[in-house]
Design a protein around this motif. Structure first.
Motif, PDB file in Angstrom:
ATOM      1  N   VAL A  18       0.836  -1.195   0.000  1.00 43.40           N
ATOM      2  CA  VAL A  18       0.000   0.000   0.000  1.00 43.40           C
ATOM      3  C   VAL A  18       0.877   1.254   0.000  1.00 43.40           C
ATOM      4  O   VAL A  18       1.873   1.313   0.729  1.00 43.40           O
ATOM      5  N   VAL A  19       0.514   2.225  -0.832  1.00 41.42           N
ATOM      6  CA  VAL A  19       1.174   3.531  -0.782  1.00 41.42           C
ATOM      7  C   VAL A  19       0.225   4.475  -0.051  1.00 41.42           C
ATOM      8  O   VAL A  19      -0.951   4.583  -0.405  1.00 41.42           O
ATOM      9  N   VAL A  20       0.729   5.121   1.003  1.00 40.59           N
ATOM     10  CA  VAL A  20      -0.100   6.054   1.777  1.00 40.59           C
ATOM     11  C   VAL A  20       0.440   7.457   1.541  1.00 40.59           C
ATOM     12  O   VAL A  20       1.632   7.703   1.745  1.00 40.59           O
ATOM     13  N   LYS A  21      -0.437   8.361   1.088  1.00 41.44           N
ATOM     14  CA  LYS A  21      -0.005   9.745   0.865  1.00 41.44           C
ATOM     15  C   LYS A  21      -0.698  10.648   1.887  1.00 41.44           C
ATOM     16  O   LYS A  21      -1.922  10.583   2.057  1.00 41.44           O
ATOM     17  N   ILE A  22       0.101  11.463   2.566  1.00 40.37           N
ATOM     18  CA  ILE A  22      -0.477  12.380   3.564  1.00 40.37           C
ATOM     19  C   ILE A  22      -0.203  13.818   3.117  1.00 40.37           C
ATOM     20  O   ILE A  22       0.941  14.180   2.819  1.00 40.37           O
ATOM     21  N   GLY A  23      -1.266  14.610   3.085  1.00 39.45           N
ATOM     22  CA  GLY A  23      -1.178  15.985   2.571  1.00 39.45           C
ATOM     23  C   GLY A  23      -0.731  17.012   3.610  1.00 39.45           C
ATOM     24  O   GLY A  23      -0.745  16.756   4.820  1.00 39.45           O
ATOM     25  N   SER A  24      -0.350  18.196   3.110  1.00 36.75           N
ATOM     26  CA  SER A  24       0.225  19.249   3.957  1.00 36.75           C
ATOM     27  C   SER A  24      -0.720  19.774   5.030  1.00 36.75           C
ATOM     28  O   SER A  24      -0.310  20.025   6.166  1.00 36.75           O
ATOM     29  N   ALA A  25      -1.998  19.969   4.646  1.00 39.03           N
ATOM     30  CA  ALA A  25      -2.936  20.591   5.590  1.00 39.03           C
ATOM     31  C   ALA A  25      -3.035  19.735   6.852  1.00 39.03           C
ATOM     32  O   ALA A  25      -3.052  20.246   7.980  1.00 39.03           O
ATOM     33  N   LEU A  26      -3.087  18.420   6.638  1.00 41.66           N
ATOM     34  CA  LEU A  26      -3.179  17.485   7.764  1.00 41.66           C
ATOM     35  C   LEU A  26      -1.912  17.474   8.599  1.00 41.66           C
ATOM     36  O   LEU A  26      -1.950  17.547   9.826  1.00 41.66           O
ATOM     37  N   LEU A  27      -0.779  17.371   7.899  1.00 34.70           N
ATOM     38  CA  LEU A  27       0.502  17.207   8.595  1.00 34.70           C
ATOM     39  C   LEU A  27       0.854  18.406   9.450  1.00 34.70           C
ATOM     40  O   LEU A  27       1.536  18.285  10.455  1.00 34.70           O
ATOM     41  N   THR A  28       0.393  19.572   8.998  1.00 34.04           N
ATOM     42  CA  THR A  28       0.783  20.790   9.712  1.00 34.04           C
ATOM     43  C   THR A  28      -0.397  21.391  10.468  1.00 34.04           C
ATOM     44  O   THR A  28      -0.334  22.533  10.894  1.00 34.04           O
ATOM     45  N   ASN A  29      -1.452  20.577  10.631  1.00 33.26           N
ATOM     46  CA  ASN A  29      -2.603  21.068  11.379  1.00 33.26           C
ATOM     47  C   ASN A  29      -3.007  22.458  10.872  1.00 33.26           C
ATOM     48  O   ASN A  29      -3.040  23.426  11.623  1.00 33.26           O
ATOM     49  N   ASP A  30      -3.262  22.504   9.571  1.00 34.89           N
ATOM     50  CA  ASP A  30      -3.651  23.746   8.902  1.00 34.89           C
ATOM     51  C   ASP A  30      -2.640  24.872   9.078  1.00 34.89           C
ATOM     52  O   ASP A  30      -2.990  26.025   9.287  1.00 34.89           O
ATOM     53  N   GLY A  31      -1.360  24.510   9.003  1.00 29.00           N
ATOM     54  CA  GLY A  31      -0.330  25.543   8.999  1.00 29.00           C
ATOM     55  C   GLY A  31       0.203  25.929  10.361  1.00 29.00           C
ATOM     56  O   GLY A  31       0.899  26.929  10.492  1.00 29.00           O
ATOM     57  N   ARG A  32      -0.118  25.125  11.405  1.00 26.72           N
ATOM     58  CA  ARG A  32       0.381  25.488  12.734  1.00 26.72           C
ATOM     59  C   ARG A  32       1.636  24.678  13.120  1.00 26.72           C
ATOM     60  O   ARG A  32       1.850  24.374  14.282  1.00 26.72           O
ATOM     61  N   GLY A  33       2.452  24.305  12.156  1.00 24.80           N
ATOM     62  CA  GLY A  33       3.659  23.508  12.465  1.00 24.80           C
ATOM     63  C   GLY A  33       3.325  22.036  12.420  1.00 24.80           C
ATOM     64  O   GLY A  33       2.145  21.668  12.424  1.00 24.80           O
ATOM     65  N   LEU A  34       4.342  21.202  12.394  1.00 21.81           N
ATOM     66  CA  LEU A  34       4.089  19.765  12.260  1.00 21.81           C
ATOM     67  C   LEU A  34       3.237  19.267  13.423  1.00 21.81           C
ATOM     68  O   LEU A  34       3.536  19.538  14.578  1.00 21.81           O
ATOM     69  N   ASP A  55       3.349  -4.340   3.087  1.00 22.50           N
ATOM     70  CA  ASP A  55       4.387  -3.341   2.790  1.00 22.50           C
ATOM     71  C   ASP A  55       3.723  -1.976   2.697  1.00 22.50           C
ATOM     72  O   ASP A  55       2.733  -1.826   1.964  1.00 22.50           O
ATOM     73  N   VAL A  56       4.272  -0.998   3.406  1.00 20.51           N
ATOM     74  CA  VAL A  56       3.707   0.350   3.311  1.00 20.51           C
ATOM     75  C   VAL A  56       4.808   1.318   2.889  1.00 20.51           C
ATOM     76  O   VAL A  56       5.905   1.312   3.450  1.00 20.51           O
ATOM     77  N   VAL A  57       4.513   2.100   1.866  1.00 17.87           N
ATOM     78  CA  VAL A  57       5.408   3.171   1.437  1.00 17.87           C
ATOM     79  C   VAL A  57       4.656   4.468   1.688  1.00 17.87           C
ATOM     80  O   VAL A  57       3.493   4.607   1.304  1.00 17.87           O
ATOM     81  N   LEU A  58       5.335   5.394   2.345  1.00 15.21           N
ATOM     82  CA  LEU A  58       4.673   6.645   2.703  1.00 15.21           C
ATOM     83  C   LEU A  58       5.100   7.736   1.727  1.00 15.21           C
ATOM     84  O   LEU A  58       6.301   7.866   1.445  1.00 15.21           O
ATOM     85  N   VAL A  59       4.134   8.487   1.215  1.00 19.13           N
ATOM     86  CA  VAL A  59       4.460   9.681   0.436  1.00 19.13           C
ATOM     87  C   VAL A  59       3.986  10.849   1.286  1.00 19.13           C
ATOM     88  O   VAL A  59       2.794  10.986   1.549  1.00 19.13           O
ATOM     89  N   SER A  60       4.932  11.617   1.785  1.00 17.91           N
ATOM     90  CA  SER A  60       4.559  12.678   2.726  1.00 17.91           C
ATOM     91  C   SER A  60       4.846  14.050   2.151  1.00 17.91           C
ATOM     92  O   SER A  60       5.970  14.359   1.770  1.00 17.91           O
ATOM     93  N   SER A  61       3.809  14.880   2.146  1.00 17.44           N
ATOM     94  CA  SER A  61       3.974  16.298   1.806  1.00 17.44           C
ATOM     95  C   SER A  61       4.378  17.001   3.091  1.00 17.44           C
ATOM     96  O   SER A  61       4.751  16.367   4.058  1.00 17.44           O
ATOM     97  N   GLY A  62       4.285  18.320   3.087  1.00 19.64           N
ATOM     98  CA  GLY A  62       4.457  19.071   4.324  1.00 19.64           C
ATOM     99  C   GLY A  62       5.786  19.773   4.466  1.00 19.64           C
ATOM    100  O   GLY A  62       5.967  20.533   5.419  1.00 19.64           O
ATOM    101  N   ALA A  63       6.730  19.544   3.519  1.00 19.92           N
ATOM    102  CA  ALA A  63       8.035  20.186   3.687  1.00 19.92           C
ATOM    103  C   ALA A  63       7.900  21.714   3.607  1.00 19.92           C
ATOM    104  O   ALA A  63       8.400  22.435   4.482  1.00 19.92           O
ATOM    105  N   VAL A  64       7.196  22.187   2.586  1.00 18.93           N
ATOM    106  CA  VAL A  64       7.076  23.644   2.425  1.00 18.93           C
ATOM    107  C   VAL A  64       6.280  24.222   3.595  1.00 18.93           C
ATOM    108  O   VAL A  64       6.701  25.205   4.229  1.00 18.93           O
ATOM    109  N   ALA A  65       5.159  23.576   3.919  1.00 20.57           N
ATOM    110  CA  ALA A  65       4.309  24.099   5.000  1.00 20.57           C
ATOM    111  C   ALA A  65       5.053  24.098   6.339  1.00 20.57           C
ATOM    112  O   ALA A  65       4.997  25.082   7.098  1.00 20.57           O
ATOM    113  N   ALA A  66       5.791  23.031   6.634  1.00 24.51           N
ATOM    114  CA  ALA A  66       6.528  22.970   7.908  1.00 24.51           C
ATOM    115  C   ALA A  66       7.668  23.996   7.911  1.00 24.51           C
ATOM    116  O   ALA A  66       7.930  24.642   8.932  1.00 24.51           O
TER     117      ALA A  66
END
Ligand SMILES: Nc1ncnc2c1ncn2[C@@H]1O[C@H](COP(=O)(O)OP(=O)(O)O)[C@@H](O)[C@H]1O
Ligand SMILES: N[C@@H](CCC(=O)OP(=O)(O)O)C(=O)O
Length: 378
Positions: A18-34, A55-66
């Motif tokens: 499974v590939v799991v993708k997590i978006g920026s809004a979630l990861l940074t709690n709407d822009g309040r840091g990780l 097998d899990v592969v994670l695709v994580s956004s959030g670099a720019v937002a964090a």
């Protein structure tokens, strides 16, 4: 909550990769840091799936937002060099955070940063694929993101939904799970249409879905438009796509248990048929196997897997997972498929029954040389 059985949900229930993708809004709690607590919760679920042998592969956004939060910037910059700087700062935080949480479960992580160029250039595509496969085989959890500090417009994916789908193609994953800040795909953007209703299931290629999907919030990029496109891309190699809220407790484990959460978008055809069509369309073959008459017959008549015992000769310099051509003793094309053993190992087990593989190689990757799900008869 409904536990009603829905056919497409069974594909998720049976998923092995499974590939799991997590978006920026979630990861940074709407822009309040990780959002460390939320990240810890997803990691706990991924670890639980991993311990079940998935097998899990994670695709994580959030670099720019964090990075924006760490640098004290209020709004996402427009200038590319500022985005690159923010991504470089934020990616550090992301990596540390994942490493810390996966270590609680004794799991190693690996940072994999890719650009569009890496997947469109054949040589780099093969390198990325073998590196990711090796990590997965080593039971490491790859954490993938776009290599934002080096991308220019021509070589950027632009959104991690597309990157997630391409990683699902690359690894022939069974499912792509996109976690976002909404319960799934609604028939209109719920931010602007509070009465909109959730689409529970659909066909990945259905053009009506694209019409319902709108753009993203302030932190994310693609909105639902890129998620629907990603589902269509993932469907090419037979993967089902789930779009669901990362804020639902236990969302990943519940989805893989087949619970009717979020939106499920399925390939037009059954996943295996879609995967075979995708396999048939792969032009590059890395080697060829010459089959004896018995093997040709079982492949053609019974759709069986190809066993080493039925292979007389091989040529080419392929590695595990490469596409090879199967021909009969007259050189006629019979089938194409993804091999479970590289050329060196395959040479040593040619003509041998499967129960001898372990004694010959010292290990057994799989009993068949090409599994029938990865084989298409021509
Ligand atoms: N039809 C739709 N259904 C649900 N959400 C939608 C739809 N159209 C647009 N959206 C928007 O897409 C956003 C999620 O996408 P995005 O902001 O890119 O998040 P992520 O960071 O998770 O990729 C939602 O917050 C929502 O406002
Ligand atoms: N590579 C970027 C991801 C951009 C992106 O696609 O964001 P999202 O729409 O939140 O998944 C980052 O890490 O900020």
């Amino acid at each position: 909550m409904s536990n009603e059985r829905v056919p497409g949900r069974d594909a998720l229930r049976g998923a092995r990769r499974v590939v799991v993708k997590i978006g920026s809004a979630l990861l940074t709690n709407d822009g309040r840091g990780l959002d460390e607590a939320a990240i810890g919760g997803w990691v706990d679920q991924i670890a639980a799936l991993h311990h079940r042998g998935i097998d899990v592969v994670l695709v994580s956004s959030g670099a720019v937002a964090a990075g924006m939060v760490r640098l004290g910037w209020q709004a996402r910059p427009a200038a590319v060099h500022e985005l690159q700087a923010a991504a470089a700062v934020g990616q550090n935080g992301l990596t540390q955070c994942y490493e810390h949480h996966f270590a609680r479960h004794d799991l190693l992580t690996a940072q994999v940063l890719l650009t569009h160029d890496d997947l469109s250039n054949r040589k780099r595509y093969l390198n990325a694929r073998s590196a990711l496969r090796t990590l997965v085989d080593l039971r490491v959890v790859p954490v993938v993101n776009e290599n934002d500090t080096v991308v220019t417009d021509e070589i950027r994916f632009g959104d991690n939904d597309t990157l997630g789908a391409l990683v699902a193609n690359l690894l022939e994953a069974d499912a792509l799970v996109i976690l976002t800040d909404q319960e799934g795909l609604f028939n209109a953007d719920p931010r602007h249409h509070p009465a909109a209703s959730l689409i529970h299931e659909g066909r990945a290629g259905d053009p009506r879905l694209a019409a319902m999907a709108g753009g993203g919030g302030a932190l994310g990029r693609g909105g639902m438009t890129t998620k629907v496109q990603a589902a269509r891309l993932a469907a090419r190699s037979g993967a089902v796509t789930a779009i669901a809220s990362g804020r639902q407790p236990g969302v990943l484990t519940r989805l893989i248990d087949g619970e009717r959460l979020g939106t499920l978008l399925c390939p037009e055809e059954a996943p295996i048929a879609a995967r075979k069509r995708w396999l048939a369309g792969q032009l590059q073959v890395r080697g060829s196997l010459t089959l004896d008459a018995g093997a040709v017959k079982v492949l053609r008549d019974s759709g069986s897997s190809l066993l080493a015992v039925g292979v007389k000769m091989l040529s080419g310099d392929f590695v595990r997972g490469d596409m090879v051509l199967c021909v009969d003793e007259q050189g006629e094309r019979v089938a194409k498929g993804l091999v479970n053993y590289g050329a060196d190992e395959a040479r040593r087990i040619l003509g041998q029954p499967s129960h001898r593989i372990e004694a010959i190689l010292g290990y057994m990757e799989a009993p068949e040389l090409i599994h029938r799900d990865n084989l298409v008869v021509l």
